[in-house]
Design an enzyme around this catalytic site. Sequence first.
Site, PDB file in Angstrom:
ATOM      1  CG  PHE A  43      -2.373   0.046   0.892  1.00  0.00           C
ATOM      2  CD1 PHE A  43      -3.040  -1.087   0.464  1.00  0.00           C
ATOM      3  CD2 PHE A  43      -3.089   1.237   0.988  1.00  0.00           C
ATOM      4  CE1 PHE A  43      -4.385  -1.048   0.138  1.00  0.00           C
ATOM      5  CE2 PHE A  43      -4.440   1.291   0.668  1.00  0.00           C
ATOM      6  CZ  PHE A  43      -5.092   0.146   0.239  1.00  0.00           C
ATOM      7  CD  GLN A  89      -5.410  10.328   2.519  1.00  0.00           C
ATOM      8  OE1 GLN A  89      -6.161   9.451   2.925  1.00  0.00           O
ATOM      9  NE2 GLN A  89      -4.115  10.305   2.754  1.00  0.00           N
ATOM     10  CG  HIS A 107      -8.086   7.611  -2.558  1.00  0.00           C
ATOM     11  ND1 HIS A 107      -7.675   7.079  -3.756  1.00  0.00           N
ATOM     12  CD2 HIS A 107      -7.945   6.620  -1.636  1.00  0.00           C
ATOM     13  CE1 HIS A 107      -7.295   5.812  -3.562  1.00  0.00           C
ATOM     14  NE2 HIS A 107      -7.446   5.515  -2.285  1.00  0.00           N
ATOM     15  CG  LEU A 117     -11.746   4.691  -2.956  1.00  0.00           C
ATOM     16  CD1 LEU A 117     -10.849   5.908  -2.961  1.00  0.00           C
ATOM     17  CD2 LEU A 117     -11.693   3.991  -1.627  1.00  0.00           C
ATOM     18  CD  GLU A 159      -2.662   4.043  -1.343  1.00  0.00           C
ATOM     19  OE1 GLU A 159      -2.871   5.264  -1.449  1.00  0.00           O
ATOM     20  OE2 GLU A 159      -2.137   3.531  -0.352  1.00  0.00           O
ATOM     21  NE  ARG A 161      -4.692   6.571   0.202  1.00  0.00           N
ATOM     22  CZ  ARG A 161      -5.577   5.936   0.948  1.00  0.00           C
ATOM     23  NH1 ARG A 161      -6.298   6.621   1.824  1.00  0.00           N
ATOM     24  NH2 ARG A 161      -5.764   4.645   0.819  1.00  0.00           N
ATOM     25  CG  HIS A 192     -10.355   8.908   0.779  1.00  0.00           C
ATOM     26  ND1 HIS A 192     -11.399   8.088   0.434  1.00  0.00           N
ATOM     27  CD2 HIS A 192      -9.456   8.133   1.447  1.00  0.00           C
ATOM     28  CE1 HIS A 192     -11.139   6.863   0.872  1.00  0.00           C
ATOM     29  NE2 HIS A 192      -9.984   6.866   1.505  1.00  0.00           N
ATOM     30  NE  ARG A 208      -6.741   7.710   6.263  1.00  0.00           N
ATOM     31  CZ  ARG A 208      -7.142   6.652   5.540  1.00  0.00           C
ATOM     32  NH1 ARG A 208      -6.715   5.442   5.843  1.00  0.00           N
ATOM     33  NH2 ARG A 208      -7.963   6.804   4.520  1.00  0.00           N
TER      34      ARG A 208
END
Length: 603
Positions: A124, A245, A247, A257, A260, A291, A358, A404
């Site tokens: 990730f 954030q 995304h 979405l 990821e 991100r 996001h 994050r």
Amino acid sequence: MSYTKANTITRKFDVVIIGAGGSGMRAALELSRAGLSVASLSKVFPTRSHTVAAQGGVSASLGNMSEDNWHYHFYDTIKGSDWLGDQDAIEFMCREAPKVVVELEHFGMPFDRNPDGTIYQRPFGGHTANYGEKPVQRACAAADRTGHAMLHTLYQQNVKEKTNFFVEWMALDLIRDEDGDVVGVTALELETGDLYILQAKAVLLATGGAGRIFAASTNAFINTGDGLGMAARAGIPLQDMEFWQFHPTGVAGAGVLLTEGCRGEGAVLINSEGERFMERYAPTLKDLAPRDFVSRSMDQEIKEGRGCGPNKDYVYMKLDHLGADTIHKRLPSVYEIGVNFANVDITKEMIPVVPTIHYQMGGIPTNINGQVVIKKSEADYKVPVQGLYAVGECAAVSVHGANRLGTNSLLDLLVFGKSAGKHIVQTVRNQAEHKPLPADAAGRTLARLGRLQESKSGEYSQDIAQQIRTSMQQHAAVFRTQASMDEGVLKINAIREKVGSVTLKDKSKVWNTARMEALEVDNLIEVAQATMTSAAARQECRGAHTVYDYEHPADHHEFPLGRNDKEWLKHTLWYSQGNRLDYKPVNLKPLTVDTIPPKVRTF
Ligand SMILES: Cc1cc2nc3c(=O)[nH]c(=O)nc-3n(C[C@H](O)[C@H](O)[C@H](O)COP(=O)(O)OP(=O)(O)OC[C@H]3O[C@@H](n4cnc5c(N)ncnc54)[C@H](O)[C@@H]3O)c2cc1C
């Protein structure tokens, strides 16, 4: 019909939890197991909370598929946070991770499995081995439905422990007594329209994020930041709200979405020239950079004319090379989303994607026990508010800082849901009696309800909400400028003036969703104003807060992206009363290990 003190109903519990998403349900489990009387409120059926939409995974350095340990996870999270995360909280979370994930497995979580029976883990963004050397497989996954599996597992455990769920209830305001302690909340039962005072020895806010302050968002419609609004109205500051954030891979035009986990499985981003452009921006981690980094790179490609499609306003994500078998096994929901929201078969074609709002990194300030903390003086900035806790996306503990890492949120829910639950059990057990309610316990709520009930003219709440969303989208984007943020502040301040005179056409009592939406606008505006005001004041670039004006400040050559640690390595605190800002230090001291000192962030 009118709401009065006389027709407000009072009920008493040991603990009231607002929110039955992953964090609320993990905490509820601790409390119900300890035999406390718990009321767990949710605007929707528990398993419809936004946690259900989490796709990619939950992080833990289990090392099932590649060498890993919590020190690597700790380092990645601090670097991911652009050093705004508190290192004590990050150490706590990363050390607890393997324990809470294995515990979840034992609760019955249907993780994907490796041939040897261990939990399947995928790479990730920003998660690495050996301090940034190469991507690591740390995200524990149940296909691309990890949140769905987790939420149902936690719900089943709560049913077993007989947690009381109050489904389709909307909490409205915190009740604080003259000492400032929280002694309960007010709440509306939607089915009857009755107003309640729920008296409690402890109240836990677990209301999730507020992504719906933006126009294009991956968030559920219920994510209106109610817990943040409740805290702000009760005089509690909101922390680090400038950090939102984006995304990288929302479906262009739809906002839905695409996890990821796609890139974790090997998907790549492609510009109009067919180039895998992330190789240029992040030579080591490429498409698996954090991100903020990937979203900025995509935006840059689009700005420089290398976007795709007729308007050159998106880029492509390419997955076909993974093979149809892998896609159907590991990313079945992504396949369905492609067909339903973009009319694209991802096993054969590329899918158009754009950075989409996001997650909120900021929130209600807490310590690692989930206690809400406030600043009393420059030296005393972690003073717990008695009776009030917050966990999950609505809280800022702060493990995510300015950005994050993917899969660290589901982890945050488990770790801090559990630790808050444990702390509440100890505190409540030692408290024989409930503190008395103040005479005007429902005063603020009655005023809010009365205002709507008596309104004869004014704007509709949906129009005001739309104005908030459009302004935020325009003035708090991936790239920000000082001028645009300053303009955003003025716009949001002006919208705030109108919120007080929102009109409600349908004044009926039973199941009145229009009333609920109007009450949600009171929360949206708190979050929007906190965000705009905090953002316009932070004159640097850090994590998700990127301001053109500060990209290359003359006296800060050491940080190419304009991070200014000399002046801005500190947490923002925004107070609703007076629309005022204050600051407090970042904790750079972990619990047991050495500090990871700030350095340039490259990937
Ligand atoms: C599409 C999507 C995919 C994601 N994927 C991942 C991932 O793979 N890994 C990861 O780590 N993170 C992921 N995230 C982030 C993560 O899922 C969320 O941050 C997290 O689930 C939030 O959990 P929560 O418990 O804080 O709140 P939520 O799950 O949002 O629950 C909030 C609860 O509060 C209740 N509530 C709110 N207001 C009120 C009120 N006024 N009165 C009563 N109840 C109220 C709601 O009804 C709900 O029960 C994803 C997020 C999204 C949007």
